[in-house]
Design an enzyme around this catalytic site. Structure first.
Site, short mmCIF file in Angstrom:
data_model
loop_
_atom_site.label_atom_id
_atom_site.label_comp_id
_atom_site.label_asym_id
_atom_site.label_seq_id
_atom_site.Cartn_x
_atom_site.Cartn_y
_atom_site.Cartn_z
N SER A 128 -2.55 -19.78 -10.02
CA SER A 128 -3.70 -19.06 -10.56
C SER A 128 -3.47 -17.55 -10.48
CB SER A 128 -4.97 -19.49 -9.82
OG SER A 128 -6.12 -19.03 -10.45
N ASP A 282 -8.22 -26.94 -18.19
CA ASP A 282 -8.15 -25.66 -17.47
C ASP A 282 -8.25 -24.53 -18.49
OD1 ASP A 282 -7.59 -23.49 -15.85
OD2 ASP A 282 -5.51 -24.05 -15.44
N HIS A 312 -8.10 -27.00 -13.19
CA HIS A 312 -7.69 -25.83 -12.44
C HIS A 312 -7.91 -26.03 -10.94
CE1 HIS A 312 -6.48 -21.61 -12.30
NE2 HIS A 312 -7.32 -21.49 -11.29
#
Length: 342
Positions: A128, A282, A312
């Site tokens: 991320s 995501d 995610h």
């Protein structure tokens, strides 16, 4: 009760539970310069090393939140893992997190003999926001002749651009946990400027001048997303009227150390072998797909793994009490296999 800020409470929640030492992995806290780190040493003499930059939108998580991942990578790949505790926003705005990750990496590369690591087997990794930082650090070090060259970069559902929050994946997954579309912009603005003013304008694309949008369209465009990723629904979005006053506050959005997808080809061409993990559900899926294309177009070897049933943050939940997800472990195992194959 006003005992602490809501941010402090959320950070505590995102830190999760610390599992404690893992069998076969020795760990210790240290500092590289002024940057706190945690080292995970597997049994034997590790020849490879992985520097891990944690996710959390640049404002959450830390050394504790990613301990399970670091332990697993160290044990299963036989690599030394170094987790970097960079400064968090909004207290420390951009480029603080990037600078901490870069400085920790520089310090490590300059003292490899202390760790007994092969200079040709050092990899940067991040999930991320950490994937964003890993990509930025890798680009900064590309072409450096005074340091060992990075062996690879591992980007796990990375966020790599802040120009277009209306790509197919942002539309399709706008309300899918654990990262909503609005939160993606919220985190970017907190990291960049320490507040979330102009959030609506950025969401609708009013923060980018038409000429700049046209310049970067060759890299940030739904046209570069394979059609199979649009079947769940996509409508071409026309940006709102450009607002110069908003651009003035966010114009550094186009810096590659914040948006690695916007780096020039001459930099991309020098990047090391790459692993990119994306998840179907995501909002950041298309950031990874666009970067995959850029790397491949510039001759960089890419191993891509797509979790069709992933969302995610799923890799972080590979072994998290009752929230464990088999596909998260499947993704982490592919990361380990990639490291072992280097």
């Amino acid at each position: 009760m006003e005992l602490c800020s809501s941010l402090a409470v959320r950070r505590l929640v995102f830190s999760g539970w610390r599992p404690g030492p893992a069998p076969g992995v020795r760990q210790e806290d240290a500092r590289l310069g002024r940057v706190p780190v945690r080292l995970y040493r597997p049994r034997g003499a590790p020849r490879a090393a992985v520097l891990l930059f944690h996710g959390g939108g640049w404002i959450y998580c830390g050394l504790d939140s990613h301990e399970r991942i670091c332990q697993y990578i160290a044990k299963e790949s036989g690599s030394l893992v170094l987790s970097v505790g960079y400064r968090l926003a909004p207290e420390h705005k951009y480029p603080a997190a990037y600078e901490d990750c870069l400085n920790a990496t520089l310090h490590f590369l300059q003292h490899l003999e202390h760790y007994g690591v092969d200079p040709a087997r050092v990899t940067v990794c991040g999930d991320s926001a950490g994937g964003n930082l890993a990509a930025a650090v890798s680009q900064t070090l590309a072409g450096r002749s005074d340091l060992p060259r990075l062996r690879a970069q591992i980007l796990i559902y990375p966020g790599l651009q802040a120009l277009d929050f209306n790509l197919p994946s942002y539309q399709q997954n706008r309300g899918v946990p654990l990262l909503f579309r609005e939160r993606a912009v919220y985190y970017s603005l907190q990291y960049f400027q320490g507040d979330t003013s102009n959030l609506e304008e950025v969401l609708e694309g009013a923060h980018i001048p038409p000429d700049m949008r046209l310049k970067y369209r060759k890299w940030v465009s739904p046209d570069n997303i394979p059609e199979k990723f649009k079947v769940r629904g996509y409508e071409l979005h026309k940006p709102c009227e450009f607002k110069p006053e908003v651009f003035e506050t966010v114009k550094r959005f186009c810096e590659p150390t914040l948006c690695p997808l916007l780096a020039e080809d001459t930099v991309i061409q020098q990047l090391p072998e790459s692993f990119i993990l994306t998840c179907e559900y995501d909002v950041l899926r298309d950031d990874g797909l666009l970067y995959k294309k850029r790397l491949e177009d510039n001759g960089v070897p890419v191993t891509w793994f797509h979790l069709e049933d992933g969302f995610h943050g799923i890799v972080n939940l590979f072994d998290y009490c009752s929230l464990s997800f088999p596909s998260g472990k499947r993704g982490l195992d592919r990361v380990v296999a990639f490291i072992k194959g280097l």
